[in-house]
Design an enzyme around this catalytic site. Structure first.
Site, short mmCIF file in Angstrom:
data_model
loop_
_atom_site.label_atom_id
_atom_site.label_comp_id
_atom_site.label_asym_id
_atom_site.label_seq_id
_atom_site.Cartn_x
_atom_site.Cartn_y
_atom_site.Cartn_z
N HIS A 107 -16.42 4.24 -4.21
CA HIS A 107 -15.61 5.42 -3.88
C HIS A 107 -15.79 6.49 -4.95
O HIS A 107 -14.84 7.19 -5.31
CB HIS A 107 -14.12 5.04 -3.72
N TYR A 114 -14.62 10.42 -1.45
CA TYR A 114 -13.52 10.05 -2.36
C TYR A 114 -13.52 10.87 -3.64
O TYR A 114 -12.55 10.81 -4.41
CB TYR A 114 -13.58 8.54 -2.69
N ARG A 138 -0.75 8.06 3.91
CA ARG A 138 -1.79 7.46 4.78
C ARG A 138 -1.31 6.14 5.40
O ARG A 138 -1.59 5.86 6.55
CB ARG A 138 -3.06 7.25 3.92
N CYS A 151 -18.90 -1.77 0.70
CA CYS A 151 -18.00 -0.71 1.16
C CYS A 151 -18.64 0.04 2.32
O CYS A 151 -19.85 0.25 2.33
CB CYS A 151 -17.76 0.25 0.00
N ASP A 152 -17.80 0.45 3.26
CA ASP A 152 -18.37 1.13 4.44
C ASP A 152 -18.30 2.65 4.36
O ASP A 152 -18.77 3.33 5.26
CB ASP A 152 -17.70 0.64 5.72
N ARG A 170 0.85 -1.21 0.00
CA ARG A 170 0.00 0.00 0.00
C ARG A 170 0.88 1.25 0.00
O ARG A 170 0.59 2.23 -0.68
CB ARG A 170 -0.94 0.00 1.21
N ASN A 201 -10.43 -4.33 -0.87
CA ASN A 201 -10.29 -3.40 -1.99
C ASN A 201 -9.30 -3.91 -3.04
O ASN A 201 -8.57 -4.85 -2.75
CB ASN A 201 -9.79 -2.05 -1.43
P1 NAD Z 1 -4.50 -5.51 7.08
O1 NAD Z 1 -3.25 -5.50 6.27
O2 NAD Z 1 -4.48 -5.04 8.47
O3 NAD Z 1 -5.07 -7.00 7.08
C1 NAD Z 1 -5.22 -7.73 5.92
C2 NAD Z 1 -4.86 -9.17 6.19
O4 NAD Z 1 -5.01 -9.87 4.94
C3 NAD Z 1 -3.41 -9.40 6.66
O5 NAD Z 1 -3.41 -10.11 7.87
C4 NAD Z 1 -2.79 -10.22 5.53
O6 NAD Z 1 -1.85 -11.17 5.98
C5 NAD Z 1 -4.01 -10.88 4.92
N1 NAD Z 1 -3.83 -11.34 3.55
C6 NAD Z 1 -3.19 -10.74 2.54
N2 NAD Z 1 -3.30 -11.49 1.43
C7 NAD Z 1 -4.01 -12.59 1.76
C8 NAD Z 1 -4.44 -13.73 1.04
N3 NAD Z 1 -4.16 -13.89 -0.26
N4 NAD Z 1 -5.14 -14.68 1.70
C9 NAD Z 1 -5.43 -14.52 3.00
N5 NAD Z 1 -5.05 -13.46 3.74
C10 NAD Z 1 -4.35 -12.50 3.11
O7 NAD Z 1 -5.57 -4.71 6.24
P2 NAD Z 1 -6.78 -3.81 6.75
O8 NAD Z 1 -6.34 -2.40 6.79
O9 NAD Z 1 -7.40 -4.41 7.93
O10 NAD Z 1 -7.76 -3.94 5.51
C11 NAD Z 1 -8.32 -5.17 5.12
C12 NAD Z 1 -9.10 -4.98 3.84
O11 NAD Z 1 -10.28 -4.22 4.07
C13 NAD Z 1 -8.33 -4.19 2.78
O12 NAD Z 1 -8.60 -4.75 1.51
C14 NAD Z 1 -8.90 -2.80 2.86
O13 NAD Z 1 -8.73 -2.09 1.68
C15 NAD Z 1 -10.33 -3.17 3.12
N6 NAD Z 1 -11.19 -2.13 3.63
C16 NAD Z 1 -12.40 -2.10 3.08
C17 NAD Z 1 -13.31 -1.21 3.50
C18 NAD Z 1 -14.65 -1.26 2.86
O14 NAD Z 1 -15.60 -0.88 3.44
N7 NAD Z 1 -14.75 -1.80 1.64
C19 NAD Z 1 -13.00 -0.32 4.53
C20 NAD Z 1 -11.74 -0.36 5.12
C21 NAD Z 1 -10.85 -1.30 4.66
C1 LMR Z 2 -8.26 1.94 5.65
O1 LMR Z 2 -7.31 1.17 5.64
O2 LMR Z 2 -8.80 2.35 6.67
C2 LMR Z 2 -8.72 2.39 4.33
O3 LMR Z 2 -9.50 1.45 3.75
C3 LMR Z 2 -9.21 3.74 4.32
C4 LMR Z 2 -8.19 4.64 4.93
O4 LMR Z 2 -8.27 4.85 6.14
O5 LMR Z 2 -7.33 5.12 4.22
#
Ligand code: NAD
Ligand code: LMR
Length: 446
Positions: A203, A268, A288, A172-173, A96, A150
Site C-alpha cells: 500500500h 494508498y 469506510r 495484495c490485490d 476496524r 492485512n
Molecule cells: P471479514 O471480516 O468479512 O472476514 C474475515 C473473517 O476472518 C471473519 O469471518 C472472522 O470471523 C475471521 N477471523 C477473524 N479472526 C480469525 C482467526 N484468528 N482465525 C480464523 N478466522 C478468523 O473480512 P474481509 O473484509 O473479508 O477481509 C478479510 C481479510 O482480507 C482482511 O484481513 C482484509 O484486510 C484482507 N484484504 C486483503 C486484501 C489484499 O489484497 N491483501 C484485499 C481486501 C481485503
Molecule cells: C476491504 O475491506 O475491501 C479493504 O481491504 C479495502 C477497502 O475497501 O477499504
C-alpha cells in the site's frame, strides 16, 4: 497441464466477505487449477456457516467432484491441504471501525491499513497469522500459505522475523485492481495483458514502467496523460458498482501522480501525501467500515441467505460482477505448475530495490514457482520514494518490535514516526485509547 494432481485448499477466514467470489473463481478455474477438496476454517462458526451453506449449494451445482467441508477445528482444517488462503480479519469490522474512528477523534487519518489504524490492525493480526502458519506446518508440512490478511506489511515483517523459513507468501490485490484499470484505459482486457516494473512497500508503491505484454509498447505516456487528468477513474459501466469512497480514491490518484511525474502511484499514497485532506473529508461517525457494512457485507450475506432459501445458486451476483480474487488462483497455479509467472509479493528486499536494506520488507515483482518466489531486481528507488519508504518501513518494524518485546515505547515510536501523525502527544493519545479497546488482541504493552 504439467501434472495430473488435484489440489486441496483451505480458506482461513471462511466467513470473509470475499469467500464466495473466491470459490466461484476457483470453480471457474478448474481446468487450470483442479481441486479435489475445499475446506473453510474460521473461529466464528456462525458467521462462517452463513457463507458455507450457500457455498455448499454452489459446489453441488457446479463442481460436485470437489469435496467441501467447513470447520472451526484447526486439526481438521489444516490436515491434508496443499494451499492455505489467509483471509482473516482479527477483531472483525467492530475493531476496524475503532481503528478508523479513534485516530479521527484526534484529527488523524483513520484508515484500515495506513496510519495508527493500520498499525493497530497489524499488531492484532500477527499472533493469529503465526498460529495459522504453525498449524499448517504441523498438519500439512508441504503446504503453501498465500496470505492476504492485512496489515500485510506488518504481517510480512513478523513472518520474516518469527517464521523465516515458513512457506508463506504475503500478497495484495490493490496493484492488480489498478492494473486492471490501466489495461482498460489502454483499451486492453486485464492486468494479464500488461508487463510492469513496480516497487515500494505494501500500500505504498510506484510503477516505473507499464508495457503491452504482447507488443512491448510503452504504455506509460498514455497512462500518465490519462492519470494526470482523471486519476485511475474509468467511469461508465466499468465503475457502475464502485463505492463513493473508492471513486474519490481513484480520482485522487491524479494529485498523487503530480508529486512525481516519472512514476505512477499506488492509490494508498493519498493517505501519506495528503493526510490533512483525508481528515478534512472524513466523517468520523461514518467511515469506510460503515460503508462496507451497509454495502458489501449486506450484499454478500444477503445473497448467501437468498441462495440457501432458493436452494440454488442460479444467477448469483458473483456470476455477474467481477471477482475480487482471480489473481489468487493465478498464483496457486504458478506455484503448483512451476510456471515462473510474474506477480507482486511482499518479501525481504535482498537487493530487489538496490538502495534499500536487505532486511526491508518490500513489494516487488517476483517469479512464482514450485520453490515459492524469486524477487526481481527493480533498480534504485528515487530519493523521494526512498525517504518515504525508510520512514514507513521503520514504523512497520517498530510495530513488530512492540509485539516481540511487549513494548509500549516501541508502539509509541511507531505512531510518532508515522507520516500521518503530527506529534508525539497526539500519538500517545491515540495509542492510549487503542490499548484499551485492543486488550483482547494485543500483547500487554508495558
Ligand atoms: P471479514 O471480516 O468479512 O472476514 C474475515 C473473517 O476472518 C471473519 O469471518 C472472522 O470471523 C475471521 N477471523 C477473524 N479472526 C480469525 C482467526 N484468528 N482465525 C480464523 N478466522 C478468523 O473480512 P474481509 O473484509 O473479508 O477481509 C478479510 C481479510 O482480507 C482482511 O484481513 C482484509 O484486510 C484482507 N484484504 C486483503 C486484501 C489484499 O489484497 N491483501 C484485499 C481486501 C481485503
Ligand atoms: C476491504 O475491506 O475491501 C479493504 O481491504 C479495502 C477497502 O475497501 O477499504
Amino acid at each position: 497441464m504439467a501434472n495430473d494432481k488435484k489440489y486441496s485448499v483451505v480458506i482461513a477466514g471462511g466467513g470473509s466477505t470475499f469467500t464466495p467470489g473466491f470459490v466461484l473463481d476457483l470453480i471457474k478455474s478448474q481446468d487450470m487449477f483442479p481441486l479435489r477438496q475445499l475446506k473453510f476454517y474460521d473461529n466464528d462458526a456462525e458467521r462462517q456457516e452463513k457463507i458455507a451453506k450457500a457455498v455448499e449449494i454452489i459446489i453441488k451445482e457446479r463442481a460436485p467432484q470437489i469435496k467441501f467441508s467447513y470447520t472451526t477445528d484447526p486439526k481438521k482444517a489444516f490436515t491434508d491441504v496443499d494451499f492455505v488462503m489467509g483471509s482473516i480479519r482479527v477483531g472483525k469490522y467492530h475493531m476496524r471501525s475503532l481503528d478508523e474512528k479513534i485516530p479521527l477523534k484526534y484529527g488523524v487519518n483513520g484508515q484500515e491499513t495506513t496510519g495508527p489504524g493500520g498499525m493497530a490492525y497489524g499488531l492484532r493480526s500477527i499472533p493469529a497469522i503465526i498460529q495459522i502458519i504453525d498449524w499448517m506446518e504441523k498438519y500439512s508440512p508441504n503446504a503453501w500459505m498465500i496470505n492476504y490478511s492485512n496489515t500485510i506489511a506488518i504481517v510480512a515483517e513478523a513472518c520474516r522475523r518469527l517464521r523465516p523459513n515458513a512457506k508463506v507468501i504475503n500478497i495484495c490485490d490493490m496493484p492488480i485492481d489498478i492494473m486492471n484499470r490501466m489495461a482498460k484505459i489502454c483499451g486492453l482486457d486485464s492486468f494479464h495483458d500488461l508487463d510492469f516494473t513496480y516497487y515500494g512497500l505494501n500500500h505504498f508503491g510506484w510503477w516505473k514502467s507499464v508495457r503491452n505484454k504482447k507488443t512491448g509498447e510503452d504504455l506509460m505516456p498514455k497512462l500518465k496523460d490519462y492519470v494526470s487528468k482523471n486519476g485511475y477513474w474509468v467511469g461508465g459501466d466499468y465503475d457502475k458498482d464502485t463505492e463513493a469512497s473508492w471513486e474519490a480514491t481513484f480520482k485522487k490518484a491524479k494529485d498523487c501522480y503530480s508529486l512525481d511525474p516519472t512514476t505512477l502511484p499506488n492509490t494508498y499514497m493519498q493517505y501519506y501525501y495528503f493526510p490533512q485532506y483525508e481528515v478534512a473529508n472524513a466523517n468520523p461517525k461514518h467511515t469506510r467500515t460503515d460503508e462496507i457494512l451497509e454495502h458489501r457485507q449486506k450484499i454478500v450475506f444477503g445473497e448467501c441467505k437468498r441462495i440457501v432459501e432458493a436452494g440454488t445458486a442460479k444467477d448469483n451476483i458473483w456470476d455477474i460482477s467481477g471477482l475480487h480474487s482471480e489473481y489468487i488462483v493465478d498464483i496457486c497455479h504458478a506455484i503448483a505448475y512451476n510456471t515462473h509467472e510474474k506477480f507482486l509479493a511482499n518479501c525481504p528486499n535482498n537487493g530487489a530495490i538496490s538502495n534499500m536494506d536487505p532486511d526491508s520488507i518490500v513489494e516487488v515483482p517476483c517469479l512464482y514457482g514450485a520453490d515459492g518466489i524469486q524477487p526481481l531486481a527493480t533498480g534504485k528507488a528515487g530519493r523521494f520514494q526512498r525517504g518515504l519508504m525508510m520512514e514507513q518501513q521503520t514504523c512497520e518494524k517498530l510495530v513488530v518490535d512492540a509485539y516481540v518485546e511487549h513494548s509500549y515505547n516501541k508502539m509509541l515510536q511507531a505512531f510518532t514516526l508515522n507520516k500521518t501523525v503530527p506529534d508525539a502527544s497526539v500519538a500517545k493519545k491515540i495509542l492510549d485509547d487503542m490499548m484499551v479497546v485492543n486488550k483482547p488482541y494485543w500483547p500487554e504493552l508495558k
